[in-house]
Design a protein around this motif. Structure first.
Motif, PDB file in Angstrom:
ATOM      1  N   SER A 260      13.096  12.798  -2.700  1.00  0.00           N
ATOM      2  CA  SER A 260      13.852  13.174  -3.704  1.00  0.00           C
ATOM      3  C   SER A 260      13.297  12.528  -5.062  1.00  0.00           C
ATOM      4  N   LEU A 261      12.048  12.102  -5.195  1.00  0.00           N
ATOM      5  CA  LEU A 261      11.762  11.364  -6.194  1.00  0.00           C
ATOM      6  C   LEU A 261      11.807  12.054  -7.608  1.00  0.00           C
ATOM      7  N   SER A 262      12.269  11.100  -8.499  1.00  0.00           N
ATOM      8  CA  SER A 262      12.311  11.707 -10.016  1.00  0.00           C
ATOM      9  C   SER A 262      11.665  10.837 -10.936  1.00  0.00           C
ATOM     10  N   PRO A 263      11.261  11.276 -12.231  1.00  0.00           N
ATOM     11  CA  PRO A 263      10.433  10.474 -13.003  1.00  0.00           C
ATOM     12  C   PRO A 263      11.148   9.152 -13.260  1.00  0.00           C
ATOM     13  N   GLU A 264      12.487   8.907 -13.113  1.00  0.00           N
ATOM     14  CA  GLU A 264      12.954   7.305 -13.317  1.00  0.00           C
ATOM     15  C   GLU A 264      12.353   6.541 -12.245  1.00  0.00           C
ATOM     16  N   ASP A 265      11.805   7.277 -11.272  1.00  0.00           N
ATOM     17  CA  ASP A 265      11.363   6.275  -9.969  1.00  0.00           C
ATOM     18  C   ASP A 265      10.120   5.657 -10.487  1.00  0.00           C
TER      19      ASP A 265
ATOM     20  N   SER B 179       0.772  -1.230  -0.024  1.00  0.00           N
ATOM     21  CA  SER B 179       0.037  -0.121  -0.073  1.00  0.00           C
ATOM     22  C   SER B 179       0.895   1.317  -0.042  1.00  0.00           C
ATOM     23  N   GLY B 180       0.157   2.307  -0.328  1.00  0.00           N
ATOM     24  CA  GLY B 180       1.079   3.578  -0.215  1.00  0.00           C
ATOM     25  C   GLY B 180       1.572   4.133  -1.492  1.00  0.00           C
ATOM     26  N   GLY B 181       1.366   3.522  -2.589  1.00  0.00           N
ATOM     27  CA  GLY B 181       1.594   4.155  -3.831  1.00  0.00           C
ATOM     28  C   GLY B 181       0.860   5.264  -4.251  1.00  0.00           C
ATOM     29  N   GLY B 182       1.288   6.138  -5.452  1.00  0.00           N
ATOM     30  CA  GLY B 182       0.339   7.097  -5.656  1.00  0.00           C
ATOM     31  C   GLY B 182       1.095   7.978  -6.913  1.00  0.00           C
ATOM     32  N   ALA B 183       0.529   9.048  -7.007  1.00  0.00           N
ATOM     33  CA  ALA B 183       1.222  10.140  -8.070  1.00  0.00           C
ATOM     34  C   ALA B 183       1.616  11.372  -7.022  1.00  0.00           C
ATOM     35  N   VAL B 184       2.878  11.621  -7.491  1.00  0.00           N
ATOM     36  CA  VAL B 184       3.546  12.625  -6.770  1.00  0.00           C
ATOM     37  C   VAL B 184       4.423  13.428  -7.639  1.00  0.00           C
ATOM     38  N   GLN B 185       4.676  14.737  -7.550  1.00  0.00           N
ATOM     39  CA  GLN B 185       5.694  15.677  -8.360  1.00  0.00           C
ATOM     40  C   GLN B 185       7.022  15.462  -8.149  1.00  0.00           C
ATOM     41  N   VAL B 186       7.878  15.610  -9.014  1.00  0.00           N
ATOM     42  CA  VAL B 186       9.613  15.677  -8.877  1.00  0.00           C
ATOM     43  C   VAL B 186       9.783  16.269  -7.412  1.00  0.00           C
ATOM     44  N   GLY B 187      10.753  15.685  -6.801  1.00  0.00           N
ATOM     45  CA  GLY B 187      11.350  16.041  -5.537  1.00  0.00           C
ATOM     46  C   GLY B 187      10.347  15.611  -4.258  1.00  0.00           C
TER      47      GLY B 187
END
Length: 129
Positions: free
Chosen positions: A85-90, A7-15
């Motif tokens: 620090s999520l990026s689109p590559e994640d 659980s816990g996935g979703g959509a987030v913006q860069v960073g």
């Protein structure tokens, strides 16, 4: 019957940050090693992070070192992945996996899919710019 649920996935913006959770139920055997894998569209599934116990430490893919933190509650067979620090590559489907500890080969085999006999259905993480 062993059941693995993420659980816990979703959509987030860069960073941004996300926290994934995993719970294993129905297992009564020896202590398991636990891991997160991910699979992006058109790519092979890859090991992200794994943990057995505090003594053995945790292992991370180079691409996530310093940004992701894996932790577990062995008494409850739960697993957490904190992602910063999520990026689109994640962007990928993230899977929780569990298996029997690999012993002395663990530093080498932690990211091998065949190490894990129990898998969840996955939770989607999408990072947009």
């Amino acid at each position: 019957q062993v059941h693995v649920a993420e659980s816990g996935g979703g959509a987030v913006q860069v960073g941004g940050s996300l926290r994934l959770s995993c719970a294993i139920s129905g297992y009564t055997g020896r202590s398991l090693c636990m891991a997160w894998f991910r699979q992006a569209p058109g790519k092979e599934r890859e090991g992200v992070a794994a943990i057995y116990n505090d003594r053995e430490g945790a292992f991370y893919a180079d691409s996530v070192k310093g940004r992701f933190t894996i932790s577990r509650d062995s008494t409850k067979n739960t697993l957490t992945l904190r992602m910063n620090s999520l990026s689109p590559e994640d962007t990928a489907m993230y899977y929780c996996a569990a298996g029997l500890y690999g012993g002395s080969s663990w530093p080498v085999t932690w990211a091998r899919e065949w190490m894990y006999g129990y898998w969840g259905q996955g939770t989607q993480v999408t990072v947009s710019s």
